[in-house]
Structures are given as structure tokens and as C-alpha cells.
Design a protein around this motif. Structure first.
Motif, PDB file in Angstrom:
ATOM      1  N   VAL B 108      -3.902  -3.537  -0.931  1.00 22.36           N
ATOM      2  CA  VAL B 108      -3.820  -3.915   0.158  1.00 22.36           C
ATOM      3  C   VAL B 108      -2.765  -3.510   1.109  1.00 22.36           C
ATOM      4  O   VAL B 108      -2.751  -3.290   2.269  1.00 22.36           O
ATOM      5  CB  VAL B 108      -3.126  -5.657  -0.075  1.00 22.36           C
ATOM      6  CG1 VAL B 108      -2.627  -6.416   1.181  1.00 22.36           C
ATOM      7  CG2 VAL B 108      -4.318  -6.488  -0.795  1.00 22.36           C
ATOM      8  N   THR B 109      -1.692  -2.855   0.473  1.00 24.98           N
ATOM      9  CA  THR B 109      -0.727  -1.947   1.166  1.00 24.98           C
ATOM     10  C   THR B 109      -1.275  -0.833   1.829  1.00 24.98           C
ATOM     11  O   THR B 109      -1.050  -0.682   3.097  1.00 24.98           O
ATOM     12  CB  THR B 109       0.472  -1.508   0.357  1.00 24.98           C
ATOM     13  OG1 THR B 109       0.818  -2.619  -0.595  1.00 24.98           O
ATOM     14  CG2 THR B 109       1.529  -0.900   1.027  1.00 24.98           C
ATOM     15  N   ASP B 112      -3.360  -2.376   4.593  1.00 22.81           N
ATOM     16  CA  ASP B 112      -2.599  -2.705   5.702  1.00 22.81           C
ATOM     17  C   ASP B 112      -2.059  -1.489   6.746  1.00 22.81           C
ATOM     18  O   ASP B 112      -2.160  -1.660   7.894  1.00 22.81           O
ATOM     19  CB  ASP B 112      -1.349  -3.402   5.423  1.00 22.81           C
ATOM     20  CG  ASP B 112      -1.587  -4.837   5.039  1.00 22.81           C
ATOM     21  OD1 ASP B 112      -2.871  -5.359   5.146  1.00 22.81           O
ATOM     22  OD2 ASP B 112      -0.958  -5.737   4.153  1.00 22.81           O
ATOM     23  N   TRP B 113      -1.715  -0.408   5.814  1.00 31.22           N
ATOM     24  CA  TRP B 113      -1.199   0.607   6.689  1.00 31.22           C
ATOM     25  C   TRP B 113      -2.307   1.326   7.457  1.00 31.22           C
ATOM     26  O   TRP B 113      -2.154   1.698   8.675  1.00 31.22           O
ATOM     27  CB  TRP B 113      -0.938   1.920   5.463  1.00 31.22           C
ATOM     28  CG  TRP B 113      -0.750   3.391   6.143  1.00 31.22           C
ATOM     29  CD1 TRP B 113       0.088   3.633   7.112  1.00 31.22           C
ATOM     30  CD2 TRP B 113      -1.212   4.579   5.511  1.00 31.22           C
ATOM     31  NE1 TRP B 113       0.119   4.838   7.386  1.00 31.22           N
ATOM     32  CE2 TRP B 113      -0.729   5.309   6.440  1.00 31.22           C
ATOM     33  CE3 TRP B 113      -1.779   4.668   4.502  1.00 31.22           C
ATOM     34  CZ2 TRP B 113      -1.082   6.894   5.999  1.00 31.22           C
ATOM     35  CZ3 TRP B 113      -2.133   6.023   4.098  1.00 31.22           C
ATOM     36  CH2 TRP B 113      -1.787   6.899   4.929  1.00 31.22           C
ATOM     37  N   SER B 115      -5.029  -0.352   8.592  1.00 33.47           N
ATOM     38  CA  SER B 115      -5.388  -1.129   9.644  1.00 33.47           C
ATOM     39  C   SER B 115      -4.343  -1.168  10.689  1.00 33.47           C
ATOM     40  O   SER B 115      -4.839  -1.070  12.011  1.00 33.47           O
ATOM     41  CB  SER B 115      -5.694  -2.583   9.073  1.00 33.47           C
ATOM     42  OG  SER B 115      -6.346  -3.291  10.028  1.00 33.47           O
ATOM     43  N   ASN B 116      -3.163  -1.184  10.363  1.00 32.21           N
ATOM     44  CA  ASN B 116      -1.903  -1.048  11.541  1.00 32.21           C
ATOM     45  C   ASN B 116      -2.164   0.281  12.286  1.00 32.21           C
ATOM     46  O   ASN B 116      -1.462   0.324  13.560  1.00 32.21           O
ATOM     47  CB  ASN B 116      -0.834  -1.311  10.858  1.00 32.21           C
ATOM     48  CG  ASN B 116      -0.754  -2.921  10.345  1.00 32.21           C
ATOM     49  OD1 ASN B 116      -1.643  -3.493  10.820  1.00 32.21           O
ATOM     50  ND2 ASN B 116       0.256  -3.121   9.269  1.00 32.21           N
ATOM     51  N   PRO B 228      -9.512  -6.523   5.753  1.00 32.66           N
ATOM     52  CA  PRO B 228      -8.334  -6.532   6.509  1.00 32.66           C
ATOM     53  C   PRO B 228      -8.112  -7.916   7.061  1.00 32.66           C
ATOM     54  O   PRO B 228      -6.718  -8.157   7.398  1.00 32.66           O
ATOM     55  CB  PRO B 228      -8.560  -5.779   7.841  1.00 32.66           C
ATOM     56  CG  PRO B 228      -9.733  -4.761   7.048  1.00 32.66           C
ATOM     57  CD  PRO B 228     -10.389  -5.580   6.163  1.00 32.66           C
TER      58      PRO B 228
END
Lengths: 534, 534
Positions: B108-109, B112-113, B115-116, B228
Motif C-alpha cells: 500500500v505504501t 500510495d507513493w 499514485s501521489n 489506489p
């Protein structure tokens, strides 16, 4: 030709007779001690519908109806709640227009009219839904699209054993068109008489086979669907791995994405070899164990149905403590004696008993004349299955609250679920009816779990049936959710199951499904309220 | 522990030896009359990768690599084209970072990285794709997420015969964890050694069973996927009819909707009873007919593979005019002698021949010691199947152009398709290589059609392999489309099959899939270019 009843299961000529009502009154007296006068079923003269809020567009008027009987008959499905409301002529929100397209072009014209004018469009096959799948939501105007004029088998492919079939055909007409060619679809839900191919596909109907190919899903080779955004048609393929299956996005879409117009279906040679056995067990746990072991041996019997002691008593005349496991094999090509003997051996190892001569093996018998699987306990149950929807008509109006609910669960959680569902049902029946009867059977069995099907009945006050029913249904459905089951194994979600379906499906999937709907039906006219909110 | 080769199938310790190259040179001389020097395979010293364009975010740096070998090894799958490019150290667009999450939280981390920061994220299982499913598209930055540290069987449910399994586990490690409990998933694609559970689900992998349950799809009880937009997890259910199947939207999604992290899978008791037969036919048409009739009799053999005369000669030593039909049954519970005898009878009726003593029936033999289905023609073919990917390594660098392609088609169109595909292949081989060899087998067989699998080989000039390959592949794929087949039965779509997949899938379905992707992956970071364009 007789018309469909606007409130009951079936046509008007099969509605309850005075003799049926007398018999029902006697049964109620026997079971509940109550003495009740026979109800008086409604007639067309009792209908007092809101006038249609729209008139058919001139382009479609020729094949549309605004007749009161038609609109009432198409207002509801045929669940218990639907029949009570229909019997009471409680039709506050009927569809305004019933369209009967005979061609896909006519269907497209109807959909265009609805889409351009923001009229709700409800696809309608046989109208046998028990989950309010065809019930108009609050809206300014509603057109129900009855597809039963699209009722032809268009092509038969003998080599690949497949047929291209229009979606509106009802079960008996479908089989009648395949029979002269030696084929059958062998999809026989209890609604068979009044459900359509398109309806089966749209609702992921459960069919004839108790194992292996339980749902219509597996018999779909390709689908054609008309959507407000264009025609969706998949290639005919025996199998594929090209992306997520387009067909599987349509199968179960319950009319919210488009209107299925035809499908290539996998058909089958008519069975000539049959073998069956009804194995008796001391209690349900042992019979369920037998079902599990047979399913896990992967012989894939066509029939593998467990009846708990209550059902075995009612439908097969057993003693009320014994459970019945019905096993059956069939084939067009190969004798099934070895299979049934192996299955019976597994069942006996699990504690079941059956006399050797009660194992019925009919090799190469004529289909029509074959009696295998139609005798004794097995045959009694089969007749009950076919007649049950008619028999339930006669309970309406007496205050009886009767309904079925079905689910599936993996084996390791099944005993706990059964306990939870039964106690929820019994408690709610106690509160609402002062008691009642609960029974269970397996309609389908998988290596990893059964599909249990519960029937409950109690006697409420006439006029209080819907309130009692709602409370019982709520309690049982909550129990199914808590136990980890599905809110439906083969009855679909419709509008009735929404509260529990919303707990069950993954949230991101609901978002995805909404996105799909917006893409295919941008004005949101198709069957709104079913499966998802916009 | 040995490392994976950055260009070849398998680990570095199984790469072609000088002896392998000599043998290949002799084979080429024999088949093509050419005398060629053995190629010199590349080493790490030959790698000259573009430096990473991004560095791992501090939150994920601990489990990320930017090592050149790692990035080269993850750049491509292992198709012919991939191996040629890898062998040539042709890595113009490698991934920048390889992430190895050990937990879902770490995954997930990473997501997230990505996606952001609008970094492309490519889910990676075993890297065995033959359709460029893991090949970075043009982008500013690419993180390949290698899931092989998520490799545990987490739970086993003996009663329901199911297991909760992490998605990154490769075939052998998965089976090794199930074996002590007496179970197996029995999913054995040719890529088994270097493909993962998550990869099988994401690509709708074709497995061990030639009939009935051909794809991984049927063994999925529920799936958990990180997207995401949140976690998608379906209920464990043996069967359901609640809306379109959420699982079927994930199965085949090829990493564009999310990253599968675990699944409840239906597992099986290890087979103890086996029976098999290799039936010889005069030519392919008769053997195909035999396969069709056996499939339509619905005995559901585990093995039902047709080898055309060319394959039957190469892999089973037949005379080059005879086709071979391999039929096999297996069961953990029940003897399979009756089944194999019935299937052989059908095959003989269709013109096949087999000596009575060549029918191998091994009842209750130990799994490991069982030789049924491992002898004679059947056994030869099985060994070839397992070793083929390694053997093809040795062809790389000689100028050999060799590849496979697979499809499915309904029976009535199969003869015409076969003619079209063969002539497209032969013509293209003639143009590009001055001729070559084409052969076909059925990997899976359905009642309504076969899944044919073509192998072609020719000799081009060293350095001209990719151009020749592209022309041949184009011609054959065009023929498959024209004949009405699918561009893939079980190899997936990836990036390589896109031009033909785009012709095949319904346009409204592509719109729907795009809508689903936007809903789950709003920044479009997940494996872009696979299946659909944004």
C-alpha cells in the motif's frame, strides 16, 4: 389463449378453485387450529389504476399497451409480497406503458425514446422475479419492456452443440423449439414456465444441475445486449482468457446496463441414460456430510439435493427425523450405473441407507418414457417442486405468511449459519405469528459448500401479512449476512435484497459497477434502484 | 541461491551450456542445412542501463532495488521477442525501481507513493508473461512491484477444501506448502516454475485440466486486491448469484485495476487413482473428432490433448502422418478404469486405435510413485512440455524464430481456422525465413470447441529475428481474428495482443472497462497500455 393472472403465479385458468381454497382451509385448520373463510380473489373489475402519466411515442405506439390488466400484471414479480399486494389490488405505482417489441429494431426505438425523454425503462422477461426486479421505482414515467415476442431459436449448430436464441423466449417454448432437433438447454429453475432466457442470464439463474454447472453462466457462449450507448456483442468462443470476461459483466447485471436480446447458448443432447437414488440419513448433519463427500469426489451428479427432516416429511413422506439425499446422474451418451453405485457407496460410508433395489438405473431408456428419478421419494419431491408455485397461490388471502430464502456458504461455516438462520426465523415467526414452520434443503452443492434454501410459514392476521413478512425476512437476511453467506445464490438482488447486498459486495466493486452503468446508460434510465444507486 | 537470468527462461544455473549450444547447432544443421557458430550469451558486464530516473521514496527504500541486474531481469517477460532483446542487452526503457514488499502494508505504501507522484506501477509475479504484460510503457518513471515475498499459504480449510494464499507465491513453493496437508491446487501451466498465483488470476491462466475447469477462474473462491482507491475483497462463497461476479471483474484484469494480494482458492485432495491412454489416429481431423466426441460426452477427463502429426512425431515418436489423442482421468477418491474404458471406446468409434494393454490404469497407486500417464507416448510428451521453455533458450542467438500462439474456436469453424492460420504461418515463414515448420496441438477442449496451440519455427538471419517474428505474428494473428477466434485462450492480452484484442472485444465493454479503471485507479498509474488505453 388464457391471460396471465395480474396477481397470482401462472395464467388465469390455473388460479385457485373453490376446491383448492377448501383444501387450504382444512390444511390451515389442521396445522394452526384456525377456522378461516376462503378468500375472494380479485378480478379486473377491482383494478383502479392511476392513469398512465405518458402516452406511447407515435414511433412505438403500435406495439405498446396502456391496458389496466397489462399494467397491473407487469407491476410486480411473484414473490409472497408481490402476490399479497396484487391480491389486494394494491398497485399505487404501476408502469405507465407496456412495450412489446417484436424485433431488436423496435427495442432500440423504445430505448431511444426512453433515453431521450428520461423515461425509466424496465426490461421484463417472464415476470417471475421474487426480488422486485421489475417493480417501478418512484419516477415521472415508466415503460416496462416485455421481451416475450423475441421468442425464437434462430440457429442451431449441431457440430458445436450451440444455439442462437432470442432472449424473450420462456422456458417451455425454448425447449419445444430445441426438442425436434434432439437438444435441450436443460435449464429448469422452479420459475421455468414463466421465466425467459434473457431473465436467466440477467439474474444468474440457478438451473437443473445441482453440481458443476449450477448457474446459467456456464452455458452462455456469447451475449448480445442493446444499451443506450450502442450494441454490445461478444464473440462466440468455447473459452477465452482475453481480459475480464465481457459476458460475466452482463451476466447478473439485472437490466441496469442494457437489454439482452439474444445469446448463443451451449445446448445438449437429450439424456438417454439416467440413474438415481434417494438415500436416507438420521438427521440433517449426516445427510449434509454425505452431500459434501459426494461433491468433493467430483463425480458431478446432475442432482444432489438434501432435504432436511421437515422437507423429507412434507415432500417425500419420511418420518420427520430422517433426512433425504437425492443423487442423480444422467447422460446422452454413457450408462450411469457405475456412477450411481459409487455415489451410493460414498453416501453409505457417511451413514446413509438405501435398499439395493431402490437404486434406479435406466440405461438407454427413451427420455419421455423414462421413469428413473421419477419414482418413490424422488418422484414425490419432483412433483412438489413443479407444483409449488401454484399451490402457494391458494395460501394468499388466508393470512398465511410463507416465503423462501436461499444462500450459499462454505462447509466449515454451514452448521453455524444453519443454527443462526433457523433461530432468527423461528424467533421472528414466534413474534409475528405465534410460531411457525421452518425447513431447509440444498438446491445446489459445491465441493466447497452447499446452497441452502429455507422455507418458512406462519399464520398472521389477514391484512397483517406484509408487516409480519418484512420482520421475518429482515431477521433471516441479517442472520445470513452475519454468518458470512450471500444474500442470494440464484434469486438475484433486485430491489428487495439491496440492504444486504450493499453490505456484501466490496465497496470498490460498487463504485466500479456505477462507473460501468454511467458509461453504458448515461441518463440512468435502465431499471434504477436495482443492484446500485446512481 | 542462484539468481534469475536477466534474459533467459529460468535461473542462471540452468542457462544453455556449451554442450547445449553444440547440440542446437547440430539440430539446425540437420533441419535447415546451415552451419552456425554457437552464440555467446550476455553477462552482467554487458548491461549498460539508463540510470534510474527516480530514487525510491524513503518510506519504501528499505525494500527497493535499483540494481542493474534486477532492473534488466524485470524489464521483459519471457516471450521469444523478450528473450531476443534480453540476449542482445537491448534494454532502452527499463523500470527505474524494483520494489519487493513483504506485507500488504508495504505494498500500500508503494502504491500510495506511485499514485501521489504519478509514477507508473507495474505488478510483477513470476515475470513469465509472453505478451509484454510487465514491460514498462513510455513514462517519466516506473516502479515494478515484485510480489514474490508475499509467498505464504496462510490458512487451510480442510472441511471446505480451500486455502487462503498470498498472491506472490510461485507454483513450486505453493505446491510445497500444500503437499504436507495432502492437498494440491493442481494448476500447472507451462510457466508453473516462474509464475505466481496472483499472476494466474490476473491473466486468467489456463491450467492442468483440459476439460471442465480449464482456467484458474473456476478455482477462485474470493480475491483480495489493493487498488489506489482502497481494498477490494469479496466474500468467500462456493457460488453466488448476487449481481455480476466481483471476482470475474478482477480475473483477467492484468494489473490495470489493482494488485491482487491474496485469494481463497479451492484446493483438492492429491489424486491417487489415474488412468490414461494415447490413442492414435490417421491424421488430425479424425483425432479432433475424437476429442470433440469425448468432450461432448461430458466425462470431463483431466487430460484431453490432441497432437497433430508434426507434434506427435516430435514429442511422441509417431510416424509423421498419425495424430495422437491423449486422454487421462484422475481422482483422489474413485477408481478411473471405467472412465478411461468409456473414453477409449468413444475414441475407437471415431477411428482411433490403441492396444488394450497400452491403456494404463493405476488404482490407488501412490501419487509420487505413480507411473500412469507417464509412460510411452504420453510420458514423452509430458517431459517435452516441462522442458520446452529451457530448450528454447538455446535457440536464441542462432537466428531461429520460434514462437507459439494459442486461441479457441467453436468446432464448426475449427477446420477453416486451422487452414487459415497454417497458411498464414507458412506463407509468412516462407517470406521471412525461406520456409519453416508449423505444428498444432489442443491444450484444452470444450464441448463447443477446442483451444488450439500453434508452434512455428524458421531460421532467419541473426539480427533479423525480431523483424521476421513481427511479420509472422501479425499474419497469424490476423488469420485468427478473421476466422473468428480469440487472440488468446490463456496467454492474456498484455501489450503484444492489443491490436487484435481491440478488434475482438465489444466496444461498449472497452468503454465500461475504462470507466472501471478510472474509478479504481484515477491517476492511471497501474500498468498503462495493457488491455485498454485510458
Amino acid at each position: 389463449m388464457t391471460r396471465r393472472s395480474f396477481w397470482a403465479w401462472g395464467n388465469e385458468d390455473r388460479q385457485p378453485t373453490p376446491a383448492d381454497y377448501d383444501a387450504m382451509a382444512r390444511r390451515i385448520h389442521q396445522r394452526y387450529g384456525a377456522t378461516l373463510a376462503p378468500p375472494k380473489p380479485p378480478t379486473d373489475a377491482d383494478l383502479n389504476l392511476r392513469p398512465p402519466r405518458i402516452l406511447p411515442h407515435p414511433l412505438v405506439a403500435e406495439f405498446c399497451s396502456t391496458d389496466d390488466h397489462d399494467r397491473a400484471a407487469h407491476n410486480y414479480g411473484r414473490s409472497f409480497r408481490d402476490r399479497i399486494r396484487g391480491f389486494n389490488c394494491d398497485f399505487p405505482n404501476p408502469p405507465d406503458v407496456i412495450a412489446y417489441p417484436s424485433t431488436e429494431a423496435e427495442l432500440v426505438t423504445v430505448l431511444d425514446w426512453c433515453s431521450n425523454s428520461n423515461i425509466v425503462a424496465i426490461p421484463y422477461g417472464g415476470g417471475s422475479t421474487v426480488v422486485a426486479g421489475v417493480e417501478p421505482p418512484p419516477a415521472n414515467a415508466v415503460v416496462t419492456i416485455d421481451l416475450t415476442r423475441l421468442d425464437q431459436v434462430l440457429e442451431i449448430d449441431d457440430t458445436s452443440r450451440a444455439a442462437r436464441i432470442q432472449a424473450g423466449v420462456l422456458g417451455p417454448a425454448l425447449e419445444a423449439q430445441l426438442r425436434p432437433h434432439g437438444y435441450t438447454l436443460r435449464h429448469f429453475p422452479q420459475s421455468f414456465e414463466f421465466s425467459s432466457l434473457g431473465g436467466w442470464i440477467a439474474t444468474r439463474s440457478g438451473g437443473h444441475y445441482a453440481t458443476n454447472h449450477t448457474h446459467i453462466d456456464d452455458f452462455v457462449e456469447s451475449v448480445r445486449m442493446v444499451t443506450p450507448s450502442g450494441v454490445w456483442e461478444s464473440r462466440r468462443l468455447p473459452g477465452s482468457g482475453a481480459g475480464p470476461s465481457p459476458d460475466r459483466m452482463i451476466i447478473g447485471s439485472e437490466g441496469i446496463l442494457g437489454v439482452i436480446t439474444e445469446a448463443w447458448m451451449r445446448i445438449q443432447a437429450r439424456p438417454r441414460f439416467r440413474a438415481s437414488a434417494g438415500v436416507v440419513f438420521d438427521g440433517m448433519a449426516a445427510a449434509a456430510q454425505g452431500a459434501r463427500l459426494i461433491a468433493q469426489a467430483k463425480q458431478w451428479p446432475a442432482n444432489l439435493r438434501m432435504l432436511d427432516p421437515a422437507e423429507a416429511e412434507d415432500f417425500a413422506g419420511l418420518d420427520g427425523t430422517q433426512a433425504l439425499l437425492i443423487v442423480g446422474f444422467e447422460s446422452a451418451e454413457l450408462p450411469q450405473g457405475d456412477n450411481i453405485r459409487q455415489a451410493v457407496a460414498i453416501a453409505r460410508d457417511a451413514g446413509g441407507s438405501i435398499d439395493e433395489e431402490a437404486i434406479v438405473i435406466a440405461d438407454a431408456a427413451e427420455t419421455s418414457g423414462s421413469s428413473a428419478g421419477r419414482q418413490g421419494a424422488v418422484g414425490s419431491w419432483r412433483n412438489s417442486f413443479i407444483n409449488a408455485p401454484y399451490e402457494r397461490n391458494a395460501t394468499i388471502g388466508f393470512g398465511i405468511v410463507a416465503e423462501t430464502l436461499e444462500t450459499s456458504i462454505t462447509w466449515e461455516r454451514w452448521p453455524a449459519m444453519d443454527e443462526m438462520v433457523r433461530s432468527a426465523l423461528q424467533d421472528a415467526l414466534q413474534r409475528t405469528c405465534g410460531g411457525g414452520r421452518v425447513s431447509c434443503r440444498f438446491t445446489h452443492v459445491y465441493p466447497d459448500g452447499p446452497a441452502p434454501y429455507y422455507t418458512f410459514e406462519g399464520l398472521a392476521k389477514v391484512g397483517g401479512e406484509l408487516e409480519a413478512h418484512a420482520e421475518i425476512k429482515q431477521a433471516a437476511s441479517d442472520a445470513v449476512m452475519t454468518a458470512g453467506g450471500t444474500i442470494t445464490h440464484h434469486h438475484a438482488v433486485g430491489r428487495s435484497h439491496r440492504p444486504w447486498y450493499d453490505q456484501q459486495r466490496p465497496d470498490p466493486f460498487a463504485d466500479a459497477l456505477r462507473a460501468v452503468k454511467r458509461s453504458l446508460d448515461p441518463n440512468g434510465i435502465l431499471n434504477p434502484g436495482v443492484l446500485i444507486d446512481p
